[in-house]
Design an enzyme around this catalytic site. Sequence first.
Site, PDB file in Angstrom:
ATOM      1  N   ASN A   1      -4.867  -7.027  -7.113  1.00 53.74           N
ATOM      2  CA  ASN A   1      -3.731  -7.194  -6.194  1.00 53.74           C
ATOM      3  C   ASN A   1      -3.995  -8.402  -5.297  1.00 53.74           C
ATOM      4  O   ASN A   1      -3.159  -9.290  -5.150  1.00 53.74           O
ATOM      5  CB  ASN A   1      -3.544  -5.957  -5.321  1.00 53.74           C
ATOM      6  CG  ASN A   1      -3.490  -4.682  -6.126  1.00 53.74           C
ATOM      7  OD1 ASN A   1      -3.090  -4.706  -7.279  1.00 53.74           O
ATOM      8  ND2 ASN A   1      -3.910  -3.582  -5.543  1.00 53.74           N
ATOM      9  N   ASP A   2      -5.176  -8.406  -4.700  1.00 54.29           N
ATOM     10  CA  ASP A   2      -5.510  -9.539  -3.830  1.00 54.29           C
ATOM     11  C   ASP A   2      -5.895 -10.775  -4.644  1.00 54.29           C
ATOM     12  O   ASP A   2      -5.565 -11.897  -4.257  1.00 54.29           O
ATOM     13  CB  ASP A   2      -6.636  -9.163  -2.859  1.00 54.29           C
ATOM     14  CG  ASP A   2      -6.087  -8.433  -1.646  1.00 54.29           C
ATOM     15  OD1 ASP A   2      -5.069  -8.883  -1.103  1.00 54.29           O
ATOM     16  OD2 ASP A   2      -6.665  -7.408  -1.263  1.00 54.29           O
TER      17      ASP A   2
ATOM     18  N   ARG B   1       1.471 -10.826  -1.568  1.00 56.37           N
ATOM     19  CA  ARG B   1       1.728  -9.576  -2.309  1.00 56.37           C
ATOM     20  C   ARG B   1       2.739  -8.680  -1.608  1.00 56.37           C
ATOM     21  O   ARG B   1       3.302  -7.772  -2.214  1.00 56.37           O
ATOM     22  CB  ARG B   1       0.413  -8.817  -2.553  1.00 56.37           C
ATOM     23  CG  ARG B   1      -0.240  -8.322  -1.296  1.00 56.37           C
ATOM     24  CD  ARG B   1      -1.624  -7.757  -1.562  1.00 56.37           C
ATOM     25  NE  ARG B   1      -1.612  -6.341  -1.835  1.00 56.37           N
ATOM     26  CZ  ARG B   1      -2.711  -5.578  -1.887  1.00 56.37           C
ATOM     27  NH1 ARG B   1      -3.899  -6.120  -1.720  1.00 56.37           N
ATOM     28  NH2 ARG B   1      -2.634  -4.305  -2.116  1.00 56.37           N
TER      29      ARG B   1
ATOM     30  N   ARG C   1     -10.229   4.172  -1.058  1.00 58.29           N
ATOM     31  CA  ARG C   1      -9.817   3.232   0.003  1.00 58.29           C
ATOM     32  C   ARG C   1     -10.104   3.892   1.351  1.00 58.29           C
ATOM     33  O   ARG C   1      -9.234   4.494   1.968  1.00 58.29           O
ATOM     34  CB  ARG C   1      -8.327   2.913  -0.119  1.00 58.29           C
ATOM     35  CG  ARG C   1      -7.960   2.043  -1.310  1.00 58.29           C
ATOM     36  CD  ARG C   1      -6.474   1.701  -1.295  1.00 58.29           C
ATOM     37  NE  ARG C   1      -6.162   0.567  -2.129  1.00 58.29           N
ATOM     38  CZ  ARG C   1      -5.762   0.661  -3.406  1.00 58.29           C
ATOM     39  NH1 ARG C   1      -5.632   1.828  -3.984  1.00 58.29           N
ATOM     40  NH2 ARG C   1      -5.491  -0.438  -4.094  1.00 58.29           N
TER      41      ARG C   1
ATOM     42  N   CYS D   1     -10.058  -2.475 -10.364  1.00 60.86           N
ATOM     43  CA  CYS D   1      -9.478  -1.367  -9.604  1.00 60.86           C
ATOM     44  C   CYS D   1      -8.147  -1.737  -8.974  1.00 60.86           C
ATOM     45  O   CYS D   1      -7.557  -0.944  -8.247  1.00 60.86           O
ATOM     46  CB  CYS D   1     -10.451  -0.848  -8.548  1.00 60.86           C
ATOM     47  SG  CYS D   1     -10.851  -2.062  -7.294  1.00 60.86           S
TER      48      CYS D   1
ATOM     49  N   GLU E   1     -12.060 -10.222  -5.297  1.00 61.45           N
ATOM     50  CA  GLU E   1     -10.656 -10.286  -4.865  1.00 61.45           C
ATOM     51  C   GLU E   1     -10.251 -11.687  -4.462  1.00 61.45           C
ATOM     52  O   GLU E   1      -9.098 -11.922  -4.111  1.00 61.45           O
ATOM     53  CB  GLU E   1     -10.437  -9.386  -3.638  1.00 61.45           C
ATOM     54  CG  GLU E   1     -10.685  -7.942  -3.888  1.00 61.45           C
ATOM     55  CD  GLU E   1     -10.342  -7.123  -2.658  1.00 61.45           C
ATOM     56  OE1 GLU E   1      -9.262  -6.526  -2.633  1.00 61.45           O
ATOM     57  OE2 GLU E   1     -11.163  -7.087  -1.722  1.00 61.45           O
TER      58      GLU E   1
ATOM     59  N   ARG F   1     -15.224   2.308  -0.983  1.00 59.19           N
ATOM     60  CA  ARG F   1     -15.123   0.945  -0.462  1.00 59.19           C
ATOM     61  C   ARG F   1     -15.263   0.989   1.054  1.00 59.19           C
ATOM     62  O   ARG F   1     -14.678   1.855   1.708  1.00 59.19           O
ATOM     63  CB  ARG F   1     -13.763   0.364  -0.844  1.00 59.19           C
ATOM     64  CG  ARG F   1     -13.457  -0.925  -0.123  1.00 59.19           C
ATOM     65  CD  ARG F   1     -12.240  -1.567  -0.689  1.00 59.19           C
ATOM     66  NE  ARG F   1     -11.004  -1.020  -0.172  1.00 59.19           N
ATOM     67  CZ  ARG F   1      -9.811  -1.412  -0.612  1.00 59.19           C
ATOM     68  NH1 ARG F   1      -9.700  -2.301  -1.571  1.00 59.19           N
ATOM     69  NH2 ARG F   1      -8.719  -0.899  -0.100  1.00 59.19           N
TER      70      ARG F   1
ATOM     71  N   HIS G   1       0.812  -1.213   0.000  1.00 59.01           N
ATOM     72  CA  HIS G   1       0.000   0.000   0.000  1.00 59.01           C
ATOM     73  C   HIS G   1       0.842   1.259   0.000  1.00 59.01           C
ATOM     74  O   HIS G   1       0.395   2.316  -0.431  1.00 59.01           O
ATOM     75  CB  HIS G   1      -1.005  -0.042   1.151  1.00 59.01           C
ATOM     76  CG  HIS G   1      -2.122  -0.978   0.853  1.00 59.01           C
ATOM     77  ND1 HIS G   1      -2.100  -2.289   1.240  1.00 59.01           N
ATOM     78  CD2 HIS G   1      -3.238  -0.812   0.112  1.00 59.01           C
ATOM     79  CE1 HIS G   1      -3.187  -2.883   0.775  1.00 59.01           C
ATOM     80  NE2 HIS G   1      -3.886  -2.020   0.089  1.00 59.01           N
TER      81      HIS G   1
END
Length: 554
Positions: free
Chosen positions: A453-454, A464, A295, A501, A430, A331, A188
Site C-alpha cells: 500500500n505504501d 493512497r 497493526r 502484507c 514500504e 508491527r 485503513h
Amino acid sequence: MVEINGKGVCGGVAFGPICFYRRGQADTSRHTVADAQAEVQRFEAAKGKAVAQLGALYEKALQEVGEEGAMLFQTHQLMLEDLDYCESITGMITDESVNAEYAVQQAADTFADMFAQMDDAYMQARAADVRDVSARVLGILTGSEGGGIHSDIPVIVAADDLAPSETVQLDKSKILGFITQGGSANSHTAILARTMGIPAVIGAGDALQEAYDGKQAVIDGSAGQAFIEPDAETSARLHKKQDEERGQKALLDQLKGQPNVTKDGQEVMLYANIGSPADLDAVLANDAGGIGLFRSEFLYLESSDYPDEETLFQAYRTVAEKMGGKRVIIRTLDIGADKQAAYFNLPHEENPAMGLRALRICLTRPEIFKTQLRALYRASAFGKVAIMLPMVTSVWEVQESKKLAEEVRAELRAEGVAFAEDVELGIMIETPAAAMISDRLAQEVDFFSVGTNDLTQYTLAVDRQNDTLGRFFDPHHPALLRLLKMTADNAHKHGIWMGICGELGADLDLTETFLSIGVDELSVSPSRILPLRKKVRETEVSGIREGILAGIMA
Ligand code: PEP
Ligand code: MG
C-alpha cells in the site's frame, strides 16, 4: 428504490436499515447572556453529569479491562473537578457575561496549549485529556453528545467518511455493512472492513444522502452497489446472490486444513492481517497459518492516552496464546499520516505521509518505543512472537532499533522477567529506498514483509488516500513488480524469507507472479485466505515462471 453506485472494497450482501454515523458537533460561538449566575449553574450541572458519566465508564472499564485501564476515567474526573480549570470557566462566564459553551472551549484551548508547551512528554499528553473532558462537557451542554451509531439493532453504517479511530471504536456486533460517500480502497477504514469481513462500498458520493437514515437498504459489496428501499425484484436477486456467496464460502471451507502448495509442490505461507485481538476469531475460522501483520497502532488509536506496558502486553499475550505457537508478527507503532492519535500531539505537517510517522516517531521518542518493545518481548514468553518495523528507509534506523531492543532485553533479564531469546526481528519494505538497499537490510534482519500500500504510494508518488487518482494508483505497475522481485532476490541471497502484507497480497491476478518471484509468505485479510489457498493449489509455477520473470524485466 434508489440505486447507489460506488466502489466495493469488501464483498458480501447485507440487508438492513441505514444508520448514519453521528459526530458530536458543539456550537461554541460566543454569546452574551443576561443571567450569568444561571449560566454558571448550567455549566455546573453539565460538569456534574460528565463526572457521573466518567464514573460509569470507570466501572465498565474496570470489569472489561481491569484497574489500570480504568484509571484514565478517574483521571478525567479529577481534571473536570480541578479548581483552576473550573474557576477559569466560571470566572469568564461571570466577568464577561458569556455563554458556558464559549467559556468551556476557551478553557480547553488555554489549558491544552499550556500542557502542549511543557517539556515533559507525560505532561504534553495531558493536552489531549483536557480536550477530551471539555468535549464531553460541551456535548452535554449542546446536546450533541458522542460520535458513533445510535442503534440497538445491527445496521448498515453510512458516513461521509470514517477515520480509522472512528471505525475501531464502533461496536462491531452492530455492523452489517459500511457505505461511505468518500474514502479510498487503500484507506485503513477499507482495510478494517475487509479484516472484519463486512460488505463495504466506498466512494458513493452525493448519491448517499442523510435522508436515507433509518430506511431499509441492501448493500452488495462485490458489485460496489447499494439500494435504498429495494424493490421486490432487487431483493430477490440479492437474496439469491447472498445464498450463492454462502455456497461458495461453504466450498472454500472444505479447503481448511489443506496445505498451501502449488500443483508442482511450491509452498507458500498464508497468514492473516489483524488490527486487534478481536479479529482472532476470523483468523482461526479462516485457517490462517499465522499472523503476518498485527497493526498494533490500532491499540493506540482506540485509546485516549498512551496505552501502558501492561495493556499492550495483555493484548499481545492474548494474540500469541490464542495462535498457539503459530508465528505472530506484531508491527511496532505505525502512527502518523491517516492514523492520528491526538494525544501524540504531533506537529501539524503539510505532508504527513512523508512526515514524522511510524519508526520515525519511535526513534525520536524512544520512551514510547521502549514501552512497546518491553510489552512485545514479555509477550514472547507466551507464543511465537516476531517483531516488525514499519517505514524503514535506512540501515541506521534498523541498527538503532536493534540497539533499543537489546537494551530492553537487558532490562528484562536484570528484572528476571521471562521472554523468548529467539524473537525474530523483521522489517517492512514500504519505501523505494528500502527496496533499493534490501541487500544491505537483509543482513540486519530475519525477514522482510512488503507493504505494497505504501510502497505503491511512494514509488508512484500517488497518495493512497486520494480516491480521485483512481487508475494512477496502479499496484501492477512494472516499477512495483521490479522492486518486489529485487527485494525477494536480495532476501533469498542473504538467507531470509520475504512476504507481502499489503493489500496486493490478496490480488488473485498476481498470485502466479508472486509465486514465480518466489514470495515466501502472503499475509491478507482473514476472509481472503481460503480464496488464495484455492488459487495457489490450482497453480503450476514451473511452466509459467520464466515467462512471468521475463515480462517483469522487459
Ligand atoms: C502497507 O503499507 O502496505 C501496509 C501493510 O501497512 P499499512 O497499510 O498499515 O500502512
Ligand atoms: Mg504501510
